[in-house]
Write an enzyme that holds these catalytic residues in place. Sequence first.
Site, short mmCIF file in Angstrom:
data_model
loop_
_atom_site.label_atom_id
_atom_site.label_comp_id
_atom_site.label_asym_id
_atom_site.label_seq_id
_atom_site.Cartn_x
_atom_site.Cartn_y
_atom_site.Cartn_z
CB SER A 284 5.82 12.25 -0.02
OG SER A 284 4.50 11.96 -0.41
CB THR B 28 3.54 3.43 0.08
OG1 THR B 28 2.58 4.24 0.75
CG2 THR B 28 2.97 2.05 -0.12
CB THR C 144 2.59 7.83 -4.28
OG1 THR C 144 1.63 7.54 -3.26
CG2 THR C 144 3.38 6.59 -4.65
CG ASP C 145 0.23 11.00 -0.09
OD1 ASP C 145 -0.13 10.02 -0.77
OD2 ASP C 145 -0.14 11.20 1.08
#
Length: 339
Positions: A70, A23, A103-104
């Site tokens: 990710s 993101t 961020t995942d």
Amino acid sequence: MTRDIVMAARPKARIVLIGTGGTIAGHGASSINTSAYDCSVLRIDDILADLPVAASIADIRTEQLFQFGSENFGNAQLLQLGKRISSLLKRDNVDGIVVTHGTDTIDETAYFLHLTLKSTKPVVVVGAMRPPSALSSDGPLNLYHAIVVAASQVAHSKGTLVVANDEIHTARDVVKTNTFKQDAFRSPYGPLGFIVEGKPIFYRLPARRHTTESEWSIDEIDEVPEVGIIYAHGGMNDAMVRAMLDSGVKAVIYAATGNGNVATSIVDSLVDARLRGIHVVRGSRTGGGVVIRNAAQPDDRYDWLVTDDQVPHKARILMMLALTGENCARKLQNAFLNY
Ligand code: DAS
């Protein structure tokens, strides 16, 4: 002489900024698209070009290693990223590393680096919950803060760090806990510190082994075994467990209910797993607290392991690394108690 004058006299830190997508590299159709947007479209050079203030704190060189969300990180990408960072950290002209990352799975990648990099230099992994195109994007400030931390003398020897929302987290503890909010990152014992007015301030240290104290070195690992996760739920049968055992995994993290309870309908399949040479690690799907050996289940009798307080997706990372060493249940259990 004041502290500020001493700091101003230091030469600028030399930082390598590695882009991998996410993101923080995303772009939305309009500024109100804070949660729905194209991920991984901005190149790392463009992201840095939009942050001219960063040049005042560090000399920054960029590398675009990957460009994807990710959720697409596999074991091969973890190894490739780790080896690249390791070779950069060995250079005298590199003082620290910043990795931009979705961020995942940022908590998984950061934990992998925390356990395998052999350096005291700062490594900071950073992402954003809103793309740079959105109103109140957290991307630019998160990235600025990550560079500040990577350039800082006080961030040395603290393992891999995740910076988000003004906070500095240890890779061991941090977990993504929300799908869209900016304060998505939590560590069960709190962050190590904050970044306030562009200065990192640490209040605590990681207690468990990492980086230079870790038994694993990314330079010596070319492959990691497959480890699967089974997510427990009410009304469960053993079909998922048995399918996983046939998939070639070397260990199963069982994300059990509560404090590691295993439904009677599942116990036999997990006992069979161990008889087939596949390790069983009891964890918890709750996201907090400790799973105690021999409490909810007789781990000694079944030769099972427990995760201690680690969440299942990070227990998987630790178990993959532990299995690159001696395949001995006692040693594997100690990994969960020491890291
Ligand atoms: N796009 C998702 C990812 O790459 C989410 C994000 O980056 O925040 O992990």
